[in-house]
Design a protein around this motif. Structure first.
Motif, PDB file in Angstrom:
ATOM      1  N   ALA A 237       8.703  -9.434   2.985  1.00 55.01           N
ATOM      2  CA  ALA A 237       8.771 -10.795   2.450  1.00 55.01           C
ATOM      3  C   ALA A 237       9.014 -10.676   0.953  1.00 55.01           C
ATOM      4  O   ALA A 237       8.250 -10.006   0.258  1.00 55.01           O
ATOM      5  CB  ALA A 237       7.469 -11.543   2.730  1.00 55.01           C
ATOM      6  N   ILE A 238      10.054 -11.318   0.435  1.00 53.95           N
ATOM      7  CA  ILE A 238      10.565 -11.011  -0.903  1.00 53.95           C
ATOM      8  C   ILE A 238      10.429 -12.194  -1.855  1.00 53.95           C
ATOM      9  O   ILE A 238      10.643 -13.343  -1.468  1.00 53.95           O
ATOM     10  CB  ILE A 238      12.038 -10.557  -0.815  1.00 53.95           C
ATOM     11  N   PHE A 249       6.866  -7.539  -0.108  1.00 54.57           N
ATOM     12  CA  PHE A 249       5.552  -7.274   0.470  1.00 54.57           C
ATOM     13  C   PHE A 249       5.756  -6.992   1.956  1.00 54.57           C
ATOM     14  O   PHE A 249       6.391  -7.779   2.661  1.00 54.57           O
ATOM     15  CB  PHE A 249       4.633  -8.469   0.275  1.00 54.57           C
ATOM     16  N   LEU A 250       5.209  -5.868   2.426  1.00 56.76           N
ATOM     17  CA  LEU A 250       5.508  -5.407   3.778  1.00 56.76           C
ATOM     18  C   LEU A 250       4.254  -5.208   4.625  1.00 56.76           C
ATOM     19  O   LEU A 250       3.184  -4.844   4.121  1.00 56.76           O
ATOM     20  CB  LEU A 250       6.281  -4.079   3.730  1.00 56.76           C
ATOM     21  N   LYS A 259      -3.325  -1.620   4.096  1.00 50.72           N
ATOM     22  CA  LYS A 259      -3.155  -2.530   2.976  1.00 50.72           C
ATOM     23  C   LYS A 259      -1.722  -3.057   2.976  1.00 50.72           C
ATOM     24  O   LYS A 259      -0.811  -2.431   3.529  1.00 50.72           O
ATOM     25  CB  LYS A 259      -3.414  -1.817   1.646  1.00 50.72           C
ATOM     26  N   VAL A 260      -1.507  -4.208   2.347  1.00 46.72           N
ATOM     27  CA  VAL A 260      -0.148  -4.719   2.189  1.00 46.72           C
ATOM     28  C   VAL A 260       0.636  -3.735   1.334  1.00 46.72           C
ATOM     29  O   VAL A 260       0.214  -3.363   0.241  1.00 46.72           O
ATOM     30  CB  VAL A 260      -0.154  -6.113   1.538  1.00 46.72           C
ATOM     31  N   GLN A 261       1.779  -3.293   1.840  1.00 44.00           N
ATOM     32  CA  GLN A 261       2.608  -2.319   1.145  1.00 44.00           C
ATOM     33  C   GLN A 261       3.649  -3.038   0.281  1.00 44.00           C
ATOM     34  O   GLN A 261       3.982  -4.198   0.527  1.00 44.00           O
ATOM     35  CB  GLN A 261       3.290  -1.397   2.152  1.00 44.00           C
ATOM     36  N   VAL A 262       4.172  -2.313  -0.703  1.00 44.23           N
ATOM     37  CA  VAL A 262       5.062  -2.917  -1.686  1.00 44.23           C
ATOM     38  C   VAL A 262       6.265  -2.020  -1.936  1.00 44.23           C
ATOM     39  O   VAL A 262       6.148  -0.791  -1.956  1.00 44.23           O
ATOM     40  CB  VAL A 262       4.315  -3.139  -3.022  1.00 44.23           C
ATOM     41  N   THR A 263       7.427  -2.636  -2.111  1.00 43.16           N
ATOM     42  CA  THR A 263       8.605  -1.947  -2.626  1.00 43.16           C
ATOM     43  C   THR A 263       9.317  -2.908  -3.574  1.00 43.16           C
ATOM     44  O   THR A 263       9.227  -4.127  -3.406  1.00 43.16           O
ATOM     45  CB  THR A 263       9.540  -1.468  -1.499  1.00 43.16           C
ATOM     46  N   GLN A 264       9.986  -2.364  -4.600  1.00 45.72           N
ATOM     47  CA  GLN A 264      10.549  -3.205  -5.654  1.00 45.72           C
ATOM     48  C   GLN A 264      11.966  -2.773  -6.001  1.00 45.72           C
ATOM     49  O   GLN A 264      12.359  -1.640  -5.758  1.00 45.72           O
ATOM     50  CB  GLN A 264       9.678  -3.124  -6.915  1.00 45.72           C
ATOM     51  N   GLN A 273      12.387   0.850  -4.519  1.00 51.16           N
ATOM     52  CA  GLN A 273      11.459   1.961  -4.693  1.00 51.16           C
ATOM     53  C   GLN A 273      10.047   1.518  -4.304  1.00 51.16           C
ATOM     54  O   GLN A 273       9.609   0.417  -4.665  1.00 51.16           O
ATOM     55  CB  GLN A 273      11.452   2.447  -6.156  1.00 51.16           C
ATOM     56  N   ALA A 274       9.341   2.396  -3.600  1.00 53.16           N
ATOM     57  CA  ALA A 274       7.989   2.083  -3.143  1.00 53.16           C
ATOM     58  C   ALA A 274       7.027   1.998  -4.315  1.00 53.16           C
ATOM     59  O   ALA A 274       7.124   2.761  -5.280  1.00 53.16           O
ATOM     60  CB  ALA A 274       7.517   3.137  -2.152  1.00 53.16           C
ATOM     61  N   GLY A 275       6.092   1.067  -4.241  1.00 58.18           N
ATOM     62  CA  GLY A 275       5.014   0.951  -5.209  1.00 58.18           C
ATOM     63  C   GLY A 275       3.675   1.205  -4.540  1.00 58.18           C
ATOM     64  O   GLY A 275       3.606   1.509  -3.345  1.00 58.18           O
ATOM     65  N   GLU A 276       2.608   1.082  -5.294  1.00 58.97           N
ATOM     66  CA  GLU A 276       1.269   1.282  -4.748  1.00 58.97           C
ATOM     67  C   GLU A 276       0.884   0.111  -3.844  1.00 58.97           C
ATOM     68  O   GLU A 276       1.248  -1.042  -4.104  1.00 58.97           O
ATOM     69  CB  GLU A 276       0.250   1.421  -5.873  1.00 58.97           C
TER      70      GLU A 276
END
Length: 377
Positions: A237-238, A249-250, A259-264, A273-276
């Motif tokens: 979801a962007i 948010f993935l 946990k909700v995963q993140v890429t930006q 690129q993946a984030g924390e």
């Protein structure tokens, strides 16, 4: 007596093999990614604290995966899939419009039969609709499966130019060179500066990861980019921050942090690129995200132990940290499910949320930013 065919030169098979090998490794240059349509400047919402909720009319014994859009005249539209149970042959994608008298009686806008007739392919089941309204066009994307489970899905596209009264024949999008399977949609696209759309999708055959489809204004695929991540993820979801930066948010589909995963991206979606992971729980369930008028981010999802509640979180620092905001729905009974949220910011500033209610129907809630900030009892 027939004449013998002349012998082929010995070097010809070698040349043909070399040409085939070169074609296999030939890479078409990536088109330059256009900018996102940036969000409007942050402004305070003027709406008073308000919250209202209602069930959408029933379209079957089981319902799931709602999507929302707003027509040019301000009316809301919703789509979801419903039937006797998820994956059953009688499941269809249903559509309803919210008017002065409430939500209209749902109409089936995509079935196994209409999808097979439009794409000239066998269809065993349909699911996961996505809606997007722009100008006089109302887009619908949804998945269909010929064999196997949802991992074998293909993505279909249809358009309405009369606010959902009628729809074009569905077209199966060619998203993969191998059997054209395992592309699924779930969340709404983003407008691009060139008039096209960026559609977040995901892949779950063997590997599980998000993808970014760049589409023309009429829905043709221009480019596809994988959202790199170290863990298995689904259903991005962007939200865009500006013309070049956005965050996805993935759903956490692995066996890791839950946990909700993140890429930006910082180049208009050309690479991700993946984030924390966020400090927000995710029990392998779909999430929804939205940028509010105030500039804050809103996230909808489930608690760490399952889908028996639907919760909201707010971030005031572009998604770096999150605070629990509201509990939309919760139930103590075993098996209760409130899941697959869809968020939409209306042009009047109201926030709309649609979600699966106990797998029996779809519920719609409308509320204001002031309600989010109101002191809880």
């Amino acid at each position: 007596m027939s004449k013998e065919s002349p012998a082929l030169p010995r070097w010809l098979p070698v040349l043909l093999f070399a040409l085939a090998l070169s074609a296999a490794f030939w890479r078409i240059p990536k088109p330059e990614a256009p900018a996102f349509v940036p969000p409007p400047p942050a402004a305070a919402s003027t709406l008073p604290a308000m919250f209202a909720a209602e069930m959408l009319p029933s379209a079957g014994e089981s319902a799931h995966a709602a999507a929302l859009a707003q027509l040019p005249d301000g009316r809301l539209v919703a789509a979801w899939f419903a039937g006797s149970r998820e994956g059953a042959a009688d499941v269809a994608v249903w559509f309803s419009t919210q008017g002065k008298e409430g939500w209209s009686r749902p109409q089936a806008i995509a079935t196994r039969e209409t999808t097979a007739g439009g794409t000239f392919a066998y269809v065993r089941k349909v699911g996961n609709p996505v809606l997007y309204a722009e100008g006089g066009w109302l887009h619908l994307w949804y998945v269909s499966v010929a064999v196997g489970g949802w991992a074998g899905s293909s993505l279909n596209h249809s358009v309405s130019t009369d606010h959902g009264k009628s729809w074009s024949k569905p077209e199966k999008l060619q998203t993969s060179p191998f059997a054209n399977i395992s592309t699924l949609g779930r969340t709404a696209p983003m407008a691009l500066a060139d008039g096209g759309l960026g559609l977040p999708v995901y892949h779950e055959f063997i590997a599980k990861h998000g993808e970014w489809l760049r589409l023309s204004a009429t829905g043709q695929i221009i480019d596809k980019v994988r959202m790199t991540h170290d863990v298995r993820t689904l259903q991005p979801a962007i939200v865009a921050f500006d013309a070049q930066r956005a965050i996805a948010f993935l759903r956490d589909a692995g066996s890791g942090s839950n946990k909700v995963q993140v890429t930006q991206t910082d180049n208009g979606g050309q690479s991700w690129q993946a984030g924390e992971a966020l400090n927000v729980p995710n029990p392998n369930a779909s999430v929804a995200a939205l940028r509010l008028r105030s500039g804050r981010l809103l996230l909808a999802g489930n608690p760490p132990n399952g889908r028996e509640a639907l919760l909201l979180w707010i971030s005031a620092d572009d998604g770096k940290t999150w605070q629990a905001s509201r509990t939309i729905e919760t139930a103590p009974d075993a098996g209760a499910e409130f899941s697959y949220p869809a968020l939409l910011l209306g042009r009047d500033g109201r926030i709309h949320l649609a979600y699966t209610w106990r797998r029996l129907g779809i519920k719609h809630a409308a509320f204001s930013e002031a309600w989010l900030d109101e002191e809880k009892p």
